[in-house]
Design a protein around this motif. Sequence first.
Motif, mmCIF file in Angstrom:
data_model
loop_
_atom_site.group_PDB
_atom_site.id
_atom_site.type_symbol
_atom_site.label_atom_id
_atom_site.label_comp_id
_atom_site.label_asym_id
_atom_site.label_seq_id
_atom_site.Cartn_x
_atom_site.Cartn_y
_atom_site.Cartn_z
ATOM 1 N N ILE A 1 56.836 26.287 17.968
ATOM 2 C CA ILE A 1 56.289 24.928 17.909
ATOM 3 C C ILE A 1 54.927 24.932 18.600
ATOM 4 O O ILE A 1 54.692 25.654 19.568
ATOM 5 C CB ILE A 1 57.246 23.879 18.520
ATOM 6 N N SER A 2 54.015 24.155 18.061
ATOM 7 C CA SER A 2 52.647 24.167 18.570
ATOM 8 C C SER A 2 52.541 23.350 19.855
ATOM 9 O O SER A 2 53.463 22.602 20.225
ATOM 10 C CB SER A 2 51.688 23.593 17.524
ATOM 11 N N GLY A 3 51.388 23.459 20.498
ATOM 12 C CA GLY A 3 51.152 22.742 21.747
ATOM 13 C C GLY A 3 51.141 21.235 21.585
ATOM 14 O O GLY A 3 51.266 20.499 22.585
ATOM 15 N N ALA A 4 51.021 20.738 20.354
ATOM 16 C CA ALA A 4 51.065 19.289 20.123
ATOM 17 C C ALA A 4 52.424 18.704 20.441
ATOM 18 O O ALA A 4 52.558 17.498 20.627
ATOM 19 C CB ALA A 4 50.693 18.985 18.670
ATOM 20 N N LEU A 5 53.458 19.553 20.527
ATOM 21 C CA LEU A 5 54.826 19.076 20.747
ATOM 22 C C LEU A 5 55.378 19.498 22.103
ATOM 23 O O LEU A 5 56.584 19.431 22.328
ATOM 24 C CB LEU A 5 55.745 19.597 19.635
ATOM 25 N N THR A 6 54.502 19.947 23.017
ATOM 26 C CA THR A 6 54.953 20.359 24.344
ATOM 27 C C THR A 6 54.201 19.579 25.419
ATOM 28 O O THR A 6 53.102 19.069 25.184
ATOM 29 C CB THR A 6 54.726 21.865 24.572
ATOM 30 N N SER A 7 54.760 19.522 26.589
ATOM 31 C CA SER A 7 54.125 18.796 27.690
ATOM 32 C C SER A 7 52.965 19.565 28.288
ATOM 33 O O SER A 7 52.078 18.979 28.920
ATOM 34 C CB SER A 7 55.169 18.503 28.784
ATOM 35 N N THR A 8 52.932 20.887 28.087
ATOM 36 C CA THR A 8 51.885 21.718 28.685
ATOM 37 C C THR A 8 50.692 21.935 27.759
ATOM 38 O O THR A 8 49.635 22.372 28.211
ATOM 39 C CB THR A 8 52.460 23.104 29.050
ATOM 40 N N GLY A 9 50.858 21.670 26.474
ATOM 41 C CA GLY A 9 49.813 21.958 25.500
ATOM 42 C C GLY A 9 49.821 23.388 25.011
ATOM 43 O O GLY A 9 49.075 23.755 24.102
ATOM 44 N N SER A 10 50.661 24.233 25.615
ATOM 45 C CA SER A 10 50.823 25.611 25.158
ATOM 46 C C SER A 10 51.941 25.648 24.132
ATOM 47 O O SER A 10 52.924 24.911 24.230
ATOM 48 C CB SER A 10 51.170 26.519 26.336
ATOM 49 N N ALA A 11 51.793 26.493 23.117
ATOM 50 C CA ALA A 11 52.846 26.651 22.121
ATOM 51 C C ALA A 11 54.038 27.387 22.742
ATOM 52 O O ALA A 11 53.920 28.031 23.791
ATOM 53 C CB ALA A 11 52.320 27.417 20.919
ATOM 54 N N ILE A 12 55.192 27.291 22.091
ATOM 55 C CA ILE A 12 56.399 27.990 22.547
ATOM 56 C C ILE A 12 56.981 28.775 21.381
ATOM 57 O O ILE A 12 57.063 28.278 20.259
ATOM 58 C CB ILE A 12 57.476 27.023 23.088
ATOM 59 N N LEU A 13 57.401 30.001 21.675
ATOM 60 C CA LEU A 13 58.004 30.881 20.680
ATOM 61 C C LEU A 13 59.443 31.191 21.071
ATOM 62 O O LEU A 13 59.746 31.412 22.245
ATOM 63 C CB LEU A 13 57.222 32.197 20.608
ATOM 64 N N ALA A 14 60.339 31.220 20.070
ATOM 65 C CA ALA A 14 61.715 31.688 20.264
ATOM 66 C C ALA A 14 61.983 32.798 19.268
ATOM 67 O O ALA A 14 61.522 32.744 18.128
ATOM 68 C CB ALA A 14 62.710 30.546 20.068
ATOM 69 N N ASN A 15 62.738 33.806 19.695
ATOM 70 C CA ASN A 15 63.003 34.950 18.821
ATOM 71 C C ASN A 15 64.320 35.591 19.205
ATOM 72 O O ASN A 15 64.573 35.832 20.389
ATOM 73 C CB ASN A 15 61.862 35.971 18.949
ATOM 74 N N ASP A 16 65.203 35.798 18.234
ATOM 75 C CA ASP A 16 66.379 36.643 18.474
ATOM 76 C C ASP A 16 66.543 37.595 17.305
ATOM 77 O O ASP A 16 66.676 37.186 16.167
ATOM 78 C CB ASP A 16 67.646 35.822 18.725
ATOM 79 N N MET A 17 66.482 38.883 17.618
ATOM 80 C CA MET A 17 66.508 39.932 16.596
ATOM 81 C C MET A 17 67.939 40.434 16.409
ATOM 82 O O MET A 17 68.577 40.880 17.365
ATOM 83 C CB MET A 17 65.568 41.073 16.994
ATOM 84 N N HIS A 18 68.444 40.335 15.189
ATOM 85 C CA HIS A 18 69.837 40.658 14.890
ATOM 86 C C HIS A 18 69.982 42.115 14.459
ATOM 87 O O HIS A 18 69.413 42.540 13.455
ATOM 88 C CB HIS A 18 70.372 39.748 13.786
#
Length: 814
Positions: A278-295
């Motif tokens: 999700i981009s920084g437009a949707l976070t309180s810090t303005g930094s984007a957030i990444l999630a990843n789980d490799m199966h």
Amino acid sequence: MNKIKKILTGFLLISLLVLATALTWLYSKVDSALPLLDGKKTVFGLKKTAIIERDQQGIATIKAESRADIAVALGFVHAQERFFQMDLLRRNSAGELASLFGVVALDYDKSIRKHRFRDRARAIVAQLPQEQLDLVKAYTRGVNQGLKYLSSSPFEYLLLQQEPVQWSEEDSILTIFSMYIDLQYHDGKRERTLGLMKAVLSGDVYAFLDPKGSIWDAAIDGSQLSPAPMPKEAWPSATSVNLDGKNDIALANNTQLANNIANRYQGENFPGSNSWAISGALTSTGSAILANDMHLGIRVPNTWFRASFEYPHITISGLKSVTEQIKVTGATLPGTPNMVIGSNGHIAWGFTNSYGDYSDVIVLTTNADDSQYLTPTGYQDFTFHKQVIAIKGQKAQAITVKETIWGPVIGKNHQGKSLAYRWVAHDKEAVNLTATQLEQAKTVEQALDIAARSGIPAQNILVADKDGAIGWTIMGPIPIKKGAVGETPQSWSSGDNRWQGYLIPSDYPRIENPENHRLWTANSRVVGGKMYEKLGNGGYALGARAKQIRDNLLAQEQFDEQALLKIGLDDEAVFLQRWQQFIIETVLTEQVLAQHNNFAQVKTLLTKPEVLRASIDSVSYRLVRNFRINLRDSVFFELNTSLKNIDNAFNFKSIRHQIEVPLWQLINEQPNNFIMLGGNSWQELFTKALTLTLSDMSTNQPLNAATWGQQNSSAIKHPLSSALPLLNYWLDMPSEALAGDSYMPRVQGKAFGASERMVVSPGHEIDGIFHMPTSQSGHPWSPYYGMGHSDWEQGIASPFLPGKTQYKLTLLSY
């Protein structure tokens, strides 16, 4: 009598002494194979001092004055903690497992030797750019120094009565080839399966069974592809599929299904992953957030090794050189010198397997004696390469690999025509170390440019940066295909069908900063249109996971790390909810309930108000899931058996995901023109599938005790524990009931699932989350063996960054 007692007593005492001596020797050998955690050691290859700090879980922070010294130190710690795992990876792709395990691995080695990966690895090392070659050499020196400083060989070699072989530069390339084998088809299995179906079935039947799209599509560009309509004529026709013995097949149907309990309910997973950003437009810090789980398949130790690198990096800006301190944290792959996924304070990146089309099966036209094959320039001789396979305890065996200008010959089709295999993994573009540049990248744009030049098995890469940007592209080589080259085997002899090099970076498909501020991938089709045409379809997953992740992302407008972790742990069975309703409304009719008294309990279970989830205490989930599998296998049993009889290369597992689309249409429309039903009516088929499901679940217990957790209990083992069951207690992870399954974000099977979970925002790594099964260590007596595993099992948020230093090892240069 006293004399006999004295003799027996003496013999017993001597035996006990011998046993105690042997156990003491064994203990000392195993104990001396523990890695060095503290102190100082002089290491050949270092330019300056390097420091390896470990926290309570053994997570390594490596500090050095150059990237090359980081590579030396990483190789050192990999060898000390994971050398046997590294050895298995290089032997796996080289086809050299039989030299370690004996004849039991010989057939596998023979199948892999067709690709001559060791020869290809040597060729790749010889043409690496100097900077990358220096990095591999530095890593190799570190590995061999780390192995040397173990007082005894890793304990696995003691049990196998073998000695470890030193690491070489080509072995790091072989490690990446092992990932190619794991993540892509090395035998053309899916394409050969589809090719047989296309050859023997009518066009409308083939299109129906090979749908291009479904209601589960969740491409990030919003594109949709439609499934094909139901065939109108009787199908499969007797002219296309050999139906002789149909009655025998029908009689065998229920018997074979009933006798296949061990394998029937295995998870429908294949190597893949989830990732969303999700981009920084949707976070309180303005930094984007990444999630990843490799199966991946999970065993002891885990695929990845957690680490953090700290080193200076010099760049030239104008006429000045600028020194920047790099700190990058994430997961490494033992056997290679780079950070595979992670965050460097500016960007965070993660992967999911792409499943684009990166290989092709080629139908050869040969001359009368099969000594030549037709090419666009006329007939050519086959080339032959001798491969000698060493076998533990036996004489070595020599095999000959038969090759064409396109690739190795891999077998024959149902018509007896030879087949060759064209695969990205055979080309020099397959592997390089360009991915190490991600460690210094500062923006999404820079990261995507690096991805398009990298040599790894093609992956969806998602990148998030500190300034709030997010982006997607493919990381790894993408072939340019010309002509009728696609999902089924074709002839390339005329030159109309061919590969024409590889995409240049500027032509790579990519998406940056979408308007909805969200990106997601989960092994299904990611894009449509021109971008999809570049990638093709190499066996995409059904989009159920991607759709559920997308919908969860769209349901919120503000996110933090915990919110993204919650999405990754979502075990709601959205995919199976329509199957639940199908059982209630279509299977459990009043007539059927009147005939089967035990079905009333099923209806009671399935009409409870709670949402269907793959939770460990759910009986309903297990029932619906297993019913679907039994019904699917029953519906397609006769067709699959007929196709398998025509060509043994047919493999239903390779197409099992796409079969959901025609299966659902068949059981709802219940057409009379499907002539391989395997029963007198559709309703009879439904009833038999439910009866079989209940019978399996109620063996030696009441139905309400047959929970999903009982079936989905972990079996995460060391590679040697099956052969040495007395060591299970020390080597394997304890068996625990696990939530999650195949068609939901929380992917989890007995020995398959998230090989890591990472949620991180660049610049805010202190708030990041990281889970990893098993542990850092490969040694069962390590102080952190198994530490962190329970957080992974339970989904407890554990820190992304290493904790307080518990151990400190200083590596000194000569």
